[in-house]
Design a protein around this motif. Structure first.
Motif, PDB file in Angstrom:
ATOM      1  N   GLY A  17       0.960  -1.214  -0.003  1.00 56.66           N
ATOM      2  CA  GLY A  17       0.048  -0.053  -0.222  1.00 56.66           C
ATOM      3  C   GLY A  17       0.786   1.281  -0.003  1.00 56.66           C
ATOM      4  N   GLY A  18       2.058   1.080  -0.194  1.00 61.91           N
ATOM      5  CA  GLY A  18       3.036   2.314   0.121  1.00 61.91           C
ATOM      6  C   GLY A  18       3.146   3.041  -1.252  1.00 61.91           C
ATOM      7  N   THR A  19       2.890   2.466  -2.422  1.00 63.39           N
ATOM      8  CA  THR A  19       2.959   3.097  -3.790  1.00 63.39           C
ATOM      9  C   THR A  19       1.641   2.621  -4.966  1.00 63.39           C
ATOM     10  OG1 THR A  19       4.176   1.129  -4.783  1.00 63.39           O
ATOM     11  CG2 THR A  19       5.469   2.529  -3.819  1.00 63.39           C
ATOM     12  N   GLY A  20       1.701   3.285  -5.825  1.00 65.69           N
ATOM     13  CA  GLY A  20       1.033   2.731  -6.980  1.00 65.69           C
ATOM     14  C   GLY A  20      -0.655   2.656  -6.628  1.00 65.69           C
ATOM     15  N   LEU A  21      -1.057   1.530  -7.044  1.00 69.83           N
ATOM     16  CA  LEU A  21      -2.615   1.414  -7.081  1.00 69.83           C
ATOM     17  C   LEU A  21      -2.926   1.090  -5.384  1.00 69.83           C
ATOM     18  CD1 LEU A  21      -3.546  -0.524 -10.164  1.00 69.83           C
ATOM     19  CD2 LEU A  21      -3.959   1.731  -9.781  1.00 69.83           C
ATOM     20  N   GLY A  22      -2.036   0.411  -4.717  1.00 68.56           N
ATOM     21  CA  GLY A  22      -2.274   0.200  -3.278  1.00 68.56           C
ATOM     22  C   GLY A  22      -2.251   1.576  -2.500  1.00 68.56           C
ATOM     23  N   ARG A  23      -1.591   2.368  -2.935  1.00 68.30           N
ATOM     24  CA  ARG A  23      -1.624   3.724  -2.105  1.00 68.30           C
ATOM     25  C   ARG A  23      -2.974   4.422  -2.465  1.00 68.30           C
ATOM     26  NH1 ARG A  23       2.300   8.792  -1.646  1.00 68.30           N
ATOM     27  NH2 ARG A  23       0.567  10.369  -1.702  1.00 68.30           N
ATOM     28  N   SER A  24      -3.201   4.338  -3.757  1.00 68.99           N
ATOM     29  CA  SER A  24      -4.754   4.913  -4.037  1.00 68.99           C
ATOM     30  C   SER A  24      -5.758   4.298  -3.562  1.00 68.99           C
ATOM     31  CB  SER A  24      -4.753   4.966  -5.638  1.00 68.99           C
ATOM     32  OG  SER A  24      -3.746   5.777  -6.375  1.00 68.99           O
ATOM     33  N   MET A  25      -5.797   2.984  -3.442  1.00 73.57           N
ATOM     34  CA  MET A  25      -7.019   2.391  -2.629  1.00 73.57           C
ATOM     35  C   MET A  25      -6.951   2.874  -1.157  1.00 73.57           C
ATOM     36  SD  MET A  25      -7.273  -1.515  -4.199  1.00 73.57           S
ATOM     37  CE  MET A  25      -5.637  -1.933  -4.243  1.00 73.57           C
ATOM     38  N   ALA A  26      -5.707   2.897  -0.774  1.00 75.88           N
ATOM     39  CA  ALA A  26      -5.474   3.156   0.811  1.00 75.88           C
ATOM     40  C   ALA A  26      -6.270   4.564   1.079  1.00 75.88           C
ATOM     41  CB  ALA A  26      -4.129   3.230   1.102  1.00 75.88           C
ATOM     42  N   GLU A  31     -10.599   8.195   2.796  1.00 73.87           N
ATOM     43  CA  GLU A  31     -11.625   9.192   2.676  1.00 73.87           C
ATOM     44  C   GLU A  31     -12.861   8.738   3.182  1.00 73.87           C
ATOM     45  OE1 GLU A  31      -8.909  11.260  -1.124  1.00 73.87           O
ATOM     46  OE2 GLU A  31     -10.786   9.746  -1.323  1.00 73.87           O
ATOM     47  N   LEU A  32     -13.056   7.389   3.046  1.00 77.50           N
ATOM     48  CA  LEU A  32     -14.376   6.871   3.519  1.00 77.50           C
ATOM     49  C   LEU A  32     -14.487   6.243   4.727  1.00 77.50           C
ATOM     50  CD1 LEU A  32     -14.994   5.180  -0.203  1.00 77.50           C
ATOM     51  CD2 LEU A  32     -16.079   7.029   0.851  1.00 77.50           C
ATOM     52  N   GLY A  33     -13.517   6.591   5.852  1.00 75.85           N
ATOM     53  CA  GLY A  33     -13.677   6.392   7.080  1.00 75.85           C
ATOM     54  C   GLY A  33     -13.043   5.342   7.784  1.00 75.85           C
ATOM     55  N   ALA A  34     -12.233   4.602   6.908  1.00 74.76           N
ATOM     56  CA  ALA A  34     -11.507   3.484   7.242  1.00 74.76           C
ATOM     57  C   ALA A  34     -10.351   3.738   7.948  1.00 74.76           C
ATOM     58  CB  ALA A  34     -11.251   2.351   5.915  1.00 74.76           C
ATOM     59  N   ASN A  35      -9.830   2.700   8.805  1.00 75.24           N
ATOM     60  CA  ASN A  35      -8.607   2.595   9.540  1.00 75.24           C
ATOM     61  C   ASN A  35      -7.801   1.678   8.635  1.00 75.24           C
ATOM     62  OD1 ASN A  35      -7.482   0.658  12.423  1.00 75.24           O
ATOM     63  ND2 ASN A  35      -6.422   2.055  11.438  1.00 75.24           N
ATOM     64  N   VAL A  36      -6.604   2.464   8.171  1.00 76.55           N
ATOM     65  CA  VAL A  36      -6.005   1.332   7.094  1.00 76.55           C
ATOM     66  C   VAL A  36      -4.561   1.307   7.617  1.00 76.55           C
ATOM     67  CG1 VAL A  36      -5.051   1.490   4.749  1.00 76.55           C
ATOM     68  CG2 VAL A  36      -7.351   2.737   5.315  1.00 76.55           C
ATOM     69  N   VAL A  37      -4.061   0.145   7.346  1.00 76.55           N
ATOM     70  CA  VAL A  37      -2.714  -0.132   7.422  1.00 76.55           C
ATOM     71  C   VAL A  37      -2.068  -0.555   6.100  1.00 76.55           C
ATOM     72  CG1 VAL A  37      -1.235  -1.870   8.983  1.00 76.55           C
ATOM     73  CG2 VAL A  37      -3.427  -1.385   9.588  1.00 76.55           C
ATOM     74  N   ILE A  38      -0.906   0.063   5.730  1.00 80.37           N
ATOM     75  CA  ILE A  38      -0.140  -0.263   4.822  1.00 80.37           C
ATOM     76  C   ILE A  38       1.058  -1.248   4.809  1.00 80.37           C
ATOM     77  CG2 ILE A  38      -1.257   1.525   3.188  1.00 80.37           C
ATOM     78  CD1 ILE A  38       1.221   3.083   3.694  1.00 80.37           C
ATOM     79  N   GLN A  48       6.475   7.724   4.567  1.00 82.72           N
ATOM     80  CA  GLN A  48       6.366   8.887   3.741  1.00 82.72           C
ATOM     81  C   GLN A  48       4.922   8.766   3.028  1.00 82.72           C
ATOM     82  OE1 GLN A  48       9.193  10.163   0.655  1.00 82.72           O
ATOM     83  NE2 GLN A  48       7.827  11.666  -0.170  1.00 82.72           N
ATOM     84  N   THR A  49       4.302   7.699   2.545  1.00 84.66           N
ATOM     85  CA  THR A  49       3.004   7.634   2.084  1.00 84.66           C
ATOM     86  C   THR A  49       1.884   7.950   3.497  1.00 84.66           C
ATOM     87  OG1 THR A  49       3.726   6.238   0.156  1.00 84.66           O
ATOM     88  CG2 THR A  49       1.441   6.080   1.125  1.00 84.66           C
ATOM     89  N   ALA A  54      -2.225  10.991   5.584  1.00 80.72           N
ATOM     90  CA  ALA A  54      -2.675  11.370   6.733  1.00 80.72           C
ATOM     91  C   ALA A  54      -2.994  12.995   6.685  1.00 80.72           C
ATOM     92  CB  ALA A  54      -1.894  11.217   7.888  1.00 80.72           C
ATOM     93  N   GLN A  55      -2.163  13.863   6.111  1.00 83.90           N
ATOM     94  CA  GLN A  55      -2.449  15.092   5.759  1.00 83.90           C
ATOM     95  C   GLN A  55      -3.558  15.217   4.779  1.00 83.90           C
ATOM     96  OE1 GLN A  55       1.190  16.730   4.324  1.00 83.90           O
ATOM     97  NE2 GLN A  55       2.348  16.616   6.417  1.00 83.90           N
ATOM     98  N   GLN A  56      -3.869  14.418   3.802  1.00 78.39           N
ATOM     99  CA  GLN A  56      -4.828  14.727   2.789  1.00 78.39           C
ATOM    100  C   GLN A  56      -6.111  14.338   3.235  1.00 78.39           C
ATOM    101  OE1 GLN A  56      -3.216  12.629  -0.553  1.00 78.39           O
ATOM    102  NE2 GLN A  56      -1.416  13.849  -0.684  1.00 78.39           N
ATOM    103  N   THR A  57      -6.158  13.363   4.088  1.00 80.87           N
ATOM    104  CA  THR A  57      -7.422  12.723   4.428  1.00 80.87           C
ATOM    105  C   THR A  57      -7.864  12.823   5.754  1.00 80.87           C
ATOM    106  OG1 THR A  57      -6.457  10.543   4.950  1.00 80.87           O
ATOM    107  CG2 THR A  57      -6.917  10.835   2.723  1.00 80.87           C
ATOM    108  N   LYS A  58      -6.988  13.202   6.786  1.00 82.79           N
ATOM    109  CA  LYS A  58      -7.308  13.043   8.418  1.00 82.79           C
ATOM    110  C   LYS A  58      -7.761  11.531   8.796  1.00 82.79           C
ATOM    111  CE  LYS A  58      -9.459  17.666   8.040  1.00 82.79           C
ATOM    112  NZ  LYS A  58     -10.830  18.093   7.719  1.00 82.79           N
TER     113      LYS A  58
END
Ligand code: NAP
Length: 284
Positions: A17-26, A31-38, A48-49, A54-58
């Motif tokens: 989940g640190g890059t690419g499509l994994g990052r975009s899904m994360a 944004e939809l309220g999940a608690n995400v682990v990458i 860094q991701t 965290a800054q973009q989505t809270k």
């Protein structure tokens, strides 16, 4: 497009989940309220991701270093995750890919791709599933990111096609075995979505670049990350609770164009009206 709390209270692990499509899904899950682990191997990339998302989505995001090829490392990761709170959703996204003539592949290269995609997805799925089943936890989801090659095969990326086909077989098998236990499985089959990882490995200039690629796609463009992330969010949400064992293709129709009619028919797609008029039977 979705209710803003679609994934509230869902704890989701996105492998790779640190890059690419994994990052975009994360990002979309956050944004939809999940608690995400990458997770991934490069902890600096993950950190860094996580900071940026965290800054973009809270949203609440955690990182964990893990090589999914190593079964013990996967078990240790799941133990750590469970200490805080059991997962609700696992997304098998981590992958590796090599473009090469198959007869020149080293056994190490074959093992590496099979290790990440086939073994890694199996280790993560079994580690999460065993915990869910032993603890009687229901309404859980395993979603895997496949490739069109899992359905069709693909020359020059044979270990990946083999591994993804195996993950598809796992998805279909577990839909039946684990469905009664309240765990559903599903998969996404993406067509081309620009990512640094996939593009650097699979789109060398010799292949004609983007221009040649988009001609193979009926919609004449590549995918946008948000389109795949929205599909992923829907599939893991409770709104898709009756989807089990299916693999959804999102490729602008590319797979169908490749299947339809061979090279001469393919060329007709770009014919002008004049070319069509030239072959029309003349009225007597
Ligand atoms: P990517 O950016 O290269 O992502 C792959 C991720 O997997 C990286 O974050 C990598 O992180 C992680 N990873 C690799 N080996 C790992 C290991 N042993 N353990 C843990 N993590 C590992 O590629 P992508 O294009 O976003 O691909 C994401 C998924 O979409 C893959 O499953 C791919 O097959 C699928 N897909 C992509 C496309 C496309 O056009 N982009 C098309 C079809 C399917 P580390 O290197 O830090 O471990």
């Amino acid at each position: 497009m979705f209710q803003p709390d679609l994934l509230a209270n869902k704890r989701i692990l996105v492998t790779g989940g640190g890059t690419g499509l994994g990052r975009s899904m994360a990002q979309r899950f956050l944004e939809l309220g999940a608690n995400v682990v990458i997770c991934g191997r490069r902890e600096a990339v993950l950190k860094q991701t996580a900071e940026e998302l965290a800054q973009q989505t809270k949203g609440e995001i955690e990182t964990i270093g893990c090589d999914v090829r190593v079964a013990d490392a996967v078990e240790a990761m799941m133990d750590r995750l469970w200490q805080k709170r059991p997962l609700d959703i696992l997304v098998n996204n981590a992958a590796g890919q090599i473009l090469a003539q198959t007869h020149r592949l080293s056994t190490r290269a074959i093992d590496s791709v099979l290790g990440i995609v086939l073994h890694g997805s199996a280790y993560c799925t079994v580690a999460a599933g065993r915990r869910w089943i032993e603890q009687g936890l229901r309404d859980r989801v395993v979603m895997s990111i496949l490739t069109v090659s899992s359905l069709t095969g693909a020359p020059f990326t044979v270990p990946s096609a083999m591994a993804k086909a195996g993950v598809l077989a796992m998805t279909k098998s577990l839909a039946v075995e684990w469905g009664p236990k309240g765990i559903r499985t599903c998969a996404i089959v993406p067509g081309p979505f620009p990512t640094e990882g996939a593009w650097s490995r699979l789109m060398p200039a010799e292949r004609g670049g983007n221009e040649a690629l988009v001609k193979t796609i009926p919609l004449r463009r590549v995918g946008q990350h948000a389109e795949l992330a929205n599909l992923a969010a829907y599939l893991v949400s409770d709104g898709a609770a009756f989807i089990n064992g299916d693999a959804i293709v999102i490729d602008g129709g590319k797979m169908l164009q490749s299947a339809g009619g061979g090279a001469s028919t393919q060329a007709m797609i770009d014919w002008t009206d004049e070319q069509w008029a030239a072959i029309r039977p003349k009225r007597q």
